[in-house]
Design an enzyme around this catalytic site. Structure first.
Site, PDB file in Angstrom:
ATOM      1  N   ASP A   1       0.836  -1.204   0.000  1.00 51.12           N
ATOM      2  CA  ASP A   1       0.000   0.000   0.000  1.00 51.12           C
ATOM      3  C   ASP A   1       0.870   1.253   0.000  1.00 51.12           C
ATOM      4  OD1 ASP A   1      -1.921   1.935   0.414  1.00 51.12           O
ATOM      5  OD2 ASP A   1      -2.885   0.915   2.089  1.00 51.12           O
TER       6      ASP A   1
ATOM      7  N   HIS B   1     -10.290  -1.013  -6.774  1.00 49.75           N
ATOM      8  CA  HIS B   1      -9.905   0.185  -6.021  1.00 49.75           C
ATOM      9  C   HIS B   1      -8.972   1.085  -6.819  1.00 49.75           C
ATOM     10  CE1 HIS B   1      -9.061   2.574  -2.451  1.00 49.75           C
ATOM     11  NE2 HIS B   1      -7.764   2.402  -2.655  1.00 49.75           N
TER      12      HIS B   1
HETATM   13  C1  HEM Z   1      -8.723   0.901   4.177  1.00 47.93           C
HETATM   14  C2  HEM Z   1      -8.829   1.633   3.081  1.00 47.93           C
HETATM   15  C3  HEM Z   1      -7.890   1.537   1.930  1.00 47.93           C
HETATM   16  C4  HEM Z   1      -7.070   0.509   1.561  1.00 47.93           C
HETATM   17  C5  HEM Z   1      -6.923  -0.847   2.220  1.00 47.93           C
HETATM   18  C6  HEM Z   1      -6.371   0.928   0.387  1.00 47.93           C
HETATM   19  C7  HEM Z   1      -5.443   0.155  -0.295  1.00 47.93           C
HETATM   20  C8  HEM Z   1      -4.819   0.529  -1.464  1.00 47.93           C
HETATM   21  C9  HEM Z   1      -3.916  -0.302  -2.217  1.00 47.93           C
HETATM   22  C10 HEM Z   1      -3.490  -1.699  -1.804  1.00 47.93           C
HETATM   23  C11 HEM Z   1      -3.547   0.381  -3.313  1.00 47.93           C
HETATM   24  C12 HEM Z   1      -2.631  -0.109  -4.429  1.00 47.93           C
HETATM   25  C13 HEM Z   1      -1.181   0.186  -4.209  1.00 47.93           C
HETATM   26  C14 HEM Z   1      -0.827   1.637  -4.224  1.00 47.93           C
HETATM   27  O1  HEM Z   1      -0.701   2.249  -5.290  1.00 47.93           O
HETATM   28  O2  HEM Z   1      -0.714   2.185  -3.126  1.00 47.93           O
HETATM   29  C15 HEM Z   1      -4.189   1.669  -3.241  1.00 47.93           C
HETATM   30  C16 HEM Z   1      -4.057   2.670  -4.179  1.00 47.93           C
HETATM   31  C17 HEM Z   1      -4.613   3.914  -4.061  1.00 47.93           C
HETATM   32  N1  HEM Z   1      -5.496   4.337  -3.099  1.00 47.93           N
HETATM   33 FE1  HEM Z   1      -6.183   3.250  -1.579  1.00 47.93          FE
HETATM   34  N2  HEM Z   1      -6.760   2.201   0.069  1.00 47.93           N
HETATM   35  C18 HEM Z   1      -7.682   2.606   0.991  1.00 47.93           C
HETATM   36  C19 HEM Z   1      -8.316   3.825   1.052  1.00 47.93           C
HETATM   37  C20 HEM Z   1      -8.092   4.867   0.191  1.00 47.93           C
HETATM   38  C21 HEM Z   1      -8.675   6.180   0.293  1.00 47.93           C
HETATM   39  C22 HEM Z   1      -9.639   6.625   1.380  1.00 47.93           C
HETATM   40  C23 HEM Z   1      -8.185   6.916  -0.747  1.00 47.93           C
HETATM   41  C24 HEM Z   1      -8.462   8.363  -1.087  1.00 47.93           C
HETATM   42  C25 HEM Z   1      -9.615   8.932  -0.985  1.00 47.93           C
HETATM   43  C26 HEM Z   1      -7.303   6.057  -1.499  1.00 47.93           C
HETATM   44  C27 HEM Z   1      -6.598   6.463  -2.600  1.00 47.93           C
HETATM   45  C28 HEM Z   1      -5.763   5.655  -3.328  1.00 47.93           C
HETATM   46  C29 HEM Z   1      -5.046   6.108  -4.501  1.00 47.93           C
HETATM   47  C30 HEM Z   1      -5.063   7.515  -5.078  1.00 47.93           C
HETATM   48  C31 HEM Z   1      -4.348   5.008  -4.982  1.00 47.93           C
HETATM   49  C32 HEM Z   1      -3.444   4.946  -6.210  1.00 47.93           C
HETATM   50  C33 HEM Z   1      -4.306   4.616  -7.417  1.00 47.93           C
HETATM   51  C34 HEM Z   1      -3.494   4.572  -8.686  1.00 47.93           C
HETATM   52  O3  HEM Z   1      -2.972   3.519  -9.028  1.00 47.93           O
HETATM   53  O4  HEM Z   1      -3.420   5.618  -9.344  1.00 47.93           O
HETATM   54  N3  HEM Z   1      -7.266   4.829  -0.899  1.00 47.93           N
HETATM   55  N4  HEM Z   1      -4.980   1.730  -2.110  1.00 47.93           N
END
Ligand code: HEM
Length: 432
Positions: A256, A348
């Protein structure tokens, strides 16, 4: 652009190193971590030798570089604990520096007492700044009753944030329009005990006792100005547990933090750092903290392939489902033999990705686990949450496969004032 206003300069880096070289550059802290964890034998030996006053540890080390006996462990640990991060600079420490970020994180929010007026706020910030300086240098706080606990700074940083009420009491004309509770999202189940606040401290270090002691000292400083509203603690892997630069894993086991603006590559001014047009906040940032519970009992029952499709990335290395390495770009156009998208429509990463480069945020999430709950303290920095965090969260709130297993239970927004110089104090620009 150098984001490293706050840390010791790396040694031996040639001037004009490329961005990718710089991204991998080796600060003293990296050397220590790399030496202890990855076994850069000579570095570890010099470090440990210097600490013990002997060079014998070089021959005592096995070729993994791991400490072999308790004495070596002690020495390595001591070196770790000695790491310091300067609190001075254009930006506050604890946001892009140190790199890697520390293992133990505490967010604490306070409510100002009714009697804490403009002058009192100024006094309060001076007192807090003095102790930030002392504690981050490994010195006891003012009248520290346990100064021994301050002797291990362990890369301590203390980042300060202001809620709207604090800014209003200093000067009502200086409250940015975004410094207010976020608009409600349909799936929110917010608990006031994890939301809001007039003043925020983000205390981070590689040692939990350092964090606890620093917070206790600052709490004492604040006692006559503010009362505690909430405390939320989080963690990453212990420092040295994995090579420096490894992207963290969250409690769902996912890598993440992969796709994130990089201060070595991306222009942070105007995206993460406020610019001159933000007046007193220039060099500062806007901070959003969301406490998100993970429903791990039901998540655990989901097939591994479905868990990967939920995010759009695999579990072993965090590669997009269209690639093999964590850093491979996601191919959102790719389809499988049935003509279906390899990265599902409501995965996601597809829902979180924006085509607008100004809509990006610097994510700084950490894990939490307490009172039988586990989840993510989702933290992010940007110049304006209303145009950066909010549209992303609106898309996720509307449709995200992950929603079946997460609940947003806390929400807070703070203005992060710029950094300060020796002799100054955090937030001084607010006073003109
Ligand atoms: C418990 C809640 C969440 C989990 C478990 C989670 C997990 C992840 C994971 C595993 C990734 C893919 C790896 C990475 O690029 O970091 C990701 C990408 C991302 N997450 Fe989350 N996330 C959560 C909540 C959120 C929230 C609340 C936001 C913003 C409002 C968010 C925004 C993003 C963004 C902007 C990406 C990158 C997307 C891309 O590839 O352009 N996430 N998240």
């Amino acid at each position: 652009m150098s984001p490293n206003d706050n840390t010791e300069q790396p040694t031996g880096e040639p001037l004009g190193a490329s961005a990718s070289d710089s991204a991998r550059r080796v600060s003293r802290r990296h050397l220590l971590i790399g030496g202890a964890a990855a076994g850069a034998g000579a570095v570890a030996a010099v470090g440990i030798g210097a600490a013990t006053g002997s060079l014998s540890s070089q021959s005592d080390s096995d070729n993994t570089g791991s400490p072999k006996n308790s004495k070596e462990y002690e020495s390595a640990a001591k070196l770790f604990g000695e790491g310091t991060v300067s609190p001075y600079g254009k930006h506050q420490a604890g946001i892009v520096e140190p790199n890697p970020l520390q293992a133990n994180i505490r967010y604490a929010a306070y409510d100002l007492l009714p009697s804490t007026d403009r002058n009192a706020i100024k006094r309060m910030l001076r007192v807090v700044t003095g102790d930030i300086e002392r504690l981050t240098e490994g010195r006891g706080a003012l009248a520290d009753s346990e100064p021994e606990l301050a002797e291990i700074p362990a890369n301590l940083t203390i980042t300060v944030g202001f809620g709207a009420e604090l800014v209003r009491r200093v000067n009502p004309n200086l409250v940015p329009d975004w410094l207010a509770p976020l608009p409600a999202f349909t799936r929110d189940q917010l608990d006031a005990s994890y939301s809001g606040g007039d003043l925020m401290l983000n205390i981070q270090a590689d040692d939990p006792l350092t964090v606890a002691h620093a917070h206790r000292m600052l709490m004492r400083d604040l006692a006559s100005f503010a009362s505690i509203r909430w405390v939320q603690s989080g963690f990453r892997r212990a420092a040295g547990a994995e090579p420096a630069g490894t992207t963290m894993r969250n409690m769902m086991g996912q890598v993440d933090g992969t796709v994130n603006p990089d201060p070595e590559v991306d222009e942070f001014d105007g995206l993460v750092w406020e610019t001159a047009k933000a007046g007193w906040l220039a060099g500062g940032s806007a901070f959003v903290l969301r406490r998100i519970d993970m429903l791990l009992d039901t998540w655990d029952k989901v097939a591994r392939s479905a868990r990967e499709e939920t995010i759009g990335r695999d579990l072993p290395v965090g590669a997009p489902l269209t690639g093999t390495k964590e850093t491979d770009p996601a191919d959102f156009e790719a389809v499988n033999s049935l003509g279906l998208p390899v990265i599902p429509d409501f995965a996601h990463i597809r829902r979180a990705r924006s085509t607008d480069p100004n809509e990006r945020i610097l994510r700084r999430g950490v894990n939490f686990e307490d009172n039988g709950k586990a989840g993510l303290l989702f933290a992010c920095y940007q110049v304006n949450p209303l145009t950066q965090f909010v549209p992303i969260q609106q898309r996720l709130d509307e449709l995200d496969l992950l929603n079946q297993w997460i609940v947003h239970v806390g929400s807070a927004v703070f203005a992060i004032p710029p950094g300060f110089k020796k002799g100054g104090f955090v937030g001084e620009t607010l006073f003109g």
